[in-house]
Scaffold this motif. Structure first.
Motif, PDB file in Angstrom:
ATOM      1  N   PRO A   6       0.809  -1.222   0.000  1.00  0.00           N
ATOM      2  CA  PRO A   6       0.000   0.000   0.000  1.00  0.00           C
ATOM      3  C   PRO A   6       0.840   1.268   0.000  1.00  0.00           C
ATOM      4  O   PRO A   6       0.471   2.266  -0.632  1.00  0.00           O
ATOM      5  CB  PRO A   6      -0.826  -0.136   1.282  1.00  0.00           C
ATOM      6  N   ALA A   7       1.975   1.241   0.707  1.00  0.00           N
ATOM      7  CA  ALA A   7       2.842   2.422   0.745  1.00  0.00           C
ATOM      8  C   ALA A   7       3.408   2.735  -0.639  1.00  0.00           C
ATOM      9  O   ALA A   7       3.460   3.898  -1.066  1.00  0.00           O
ATOM     10  CB  ALA A   7       3.982   2.202   1.735  1.00  0.00           C
ATOM     11  N   ILE A  13       0.958   6.658  -7.127  1.00  0.00           N
ATOM     12  CA  ILE A  13      -0.204   7.481  -7.461  1.00  0.00           C
ATOM     13  C   ILE A  13       0.052   8.944  -7.134  1.00  0.00           C
ATOM     14  O   ILE A  13      -0.299   9.849  -7.920  1.00  0.00           O
ATOM     15  CB  ILE A  13      -1.447   6.961  -6.724  1.00  0.00           C
ATOM     16  N   ALA A  14       0.677   9.205  -6.003  1.00  0.00           N
ATOM     17  CA  ALA A  14       0.890  10.582  -5.564  1.00  0.00           C
ATOM     18  C   ALA A  14       1.815  11.343  -6.510  1.00  0.00           C
ATOM     19  O   ALA A  14       1.490  12.450  -6.962  1.00  0.00           O
ATOM     20  CB  ALA A  14       1.449  10.593  -4.142  1.00  0.00           C
ATOM     21  N   VAL A  15       2.976  10.772  -6.814  1.00  0.00           N
ATOM     22  CA  VAL A  15       3.916  11.490  -7.672  1.00  0.00           C
ATOM     23  C   VAL A  15       3.397  11.584  -9.103  1.00  0.00           C
ATOM     24  O   VAL A  15       3.639  12.580  -9.803  1.00  0.00           O
ATOM     25  CB  VAL A  15       5.307  10.825  -7.637  1.00  0.00           C
ATOM     26  N   GLY A  44       4.741  14.866   1.733  1.00  0.00           N
ATOM     27  CA  GLY A  44       5.895  14.010   1.512  1.00  0.00           C
ATOM     28  C   GLY A  44       6.651  13.708   2.793  1.00  0.00           C
ATOM     29  O   GLY A  44       7.098  12.567   3.009  1.00  0.00           O
ATOM     30  N   TRP A  45       6.798  14.696   3.657  1.00  0.00           N
ATOM     31  CA  TRP A  45       7.476  14.453   4.932  1.00  0.00           C
ATOM     32  C   TRP A  45       6.656  13.525   5.822  1.00  0.00           C
ATOM     33  O   TRP A  45       7.219  12.669   6.514  1.00  0.00           O
ATOM     34  CB  TRP A  45       7.743  15.769   5.646  1.00  0.00           C
ATOM     35  N   VAL A  46       5.343  13.685   5.820  1.00  0.00           N
ATOM     36  CA  VAL A  46       4.492  12.774   6.592  1.00  0.00           C
ATOM     37  C   VAL A  46       4.649  11.346   6.072  1.00  0.00           C
ATOM     38  O   VAL A  46       4.759  10.382   6.848  1.00  0.00           O
ATOM     39  CB  VAL A  46       3.021  13.223   6.517  1.00  0.00           C
ATOM     40  N   PHE A  47       4.673  11.206   4.743  1.00  0.00           N
ATOM     41  CA  PHE A  47       4.837   9.883   4.138  1.00  0.00           C
ATOM     42  C   PHE A  47       6.170   9.261   4.537  1.00  0.00           C
ATOM     43  O   PHE A  47       6.247   8.084   4.918  1.00  0.00           O
ATOM     44  CB  PHE A  47       4.744  10.008   2.621  1.00  0.00           C
TER      45      PHE A  47
END
Length: 234
Positions: A6-7, A13-15, A44-47
């Motif tokens: 999932p990560a 998907i995000a980028v 991004g930092w949270v990820f």
């Protein structure tokens, strides 16, 4: 096709969505708004913090190095007048998600795409409009008309003279790099490193039981012969 966690799916998907939105925005308006780059930067930092808690804090270190490279290089180019502020924030936000290694790949590939595209556009313009008009359009080398005061070029004027929007090559480069590394995401892009189990091989003389070991005798012993030697026969 690829066994993505999932990560990793969130990363892809995000980028992909971010770079696509930035490219469309930059092509249409020649700017990339803060309301797009800043939320993606903090996300991004949270990820990466989440990935570090699950898989190791080196992921957060890779994000920090990626940010220094992506943001730092574009900041220098912007400072000397070679790009726009939106481009700097674009790479700064994207590099946090990609990490150090993939940020380098995206930068190198996007620069190559920019050079090839710029060369094509300039040569095409020279063929249609001539060398003088092309220089005036893209290099601002035209002479000020007589009787008019020379106008100092602003940063917006420099951005307006860009041959192409930088977000476009960055988006294409990001998609290529991410897709190329999909099979290796578990080891190269913020993933859990799995140490392969090493097979311990025992020495041959210990692995094979002594009872099962066949050894060829050096000499073959024969039982004493019962025959009478010929010279002893009378």
């Amino acid at each position: 096709m690829f066994d993505l966690s999932p990560a990793h799916l969130i990363l892809v998907i995000a980028v992909g969505a971010f770079t696509a939105a930035a490219a469309v925005w930059d092509i249409r308006t020649k700017r990339i708004p803060n309301k797009l780059t800043l939320p993606f930067f903090f996300a991004g930092w949270v990820f990466q913090i989440g990935m570090s808690l699950m898989y190791g804090w080196h992921h957060l270190g890779s994000a920090a190095l990626g940010f220094l490279v992506g943001f730092g290089i574009l900041f220098v180019l912007w400072f000397v007048g070679g790009g726009g502020g939106g481009d700097v924030k674009l790479m700064g936000a994207l590099s946090v998600w990609l990490g150090f290694k993939l940020t380098l790949y995206v930068l190198m590939l996007s620069v190559m795409l920019v050079l090839v595209s710029t060369l094509y556009v300039v040569l095409t313009s020279m063929g249609k409009n001539g060398l003088r008009n092309t220089k005036q359009k893209y290099l601002a080398t035209g002479k000020t008309p007589a009787g008019q005061k020379a106008k100092q070029e602003t940063q917006s004027d420099k951005v307006g003279r860009r041959v192409m929007a930088f977000a476009g090559p960055v988006a294409v480069a990001t998609w290529i790099v991410v897709m190329w590394n999909l099979p290796l995401l578990t080891t190269s892009v913020s993933a859990k490193e799995e140490v392969p189990q090493q097979t311990i091989k025992a020495p041959l003389n210990e692995a094979t039981p002594a009872s099962d070991t066949l050894q060829a005798p050096d000499t073959i012993e024969h039982s004493p012969s019962t025959a009478t030697p010929a010279e002893e026969v009378q």
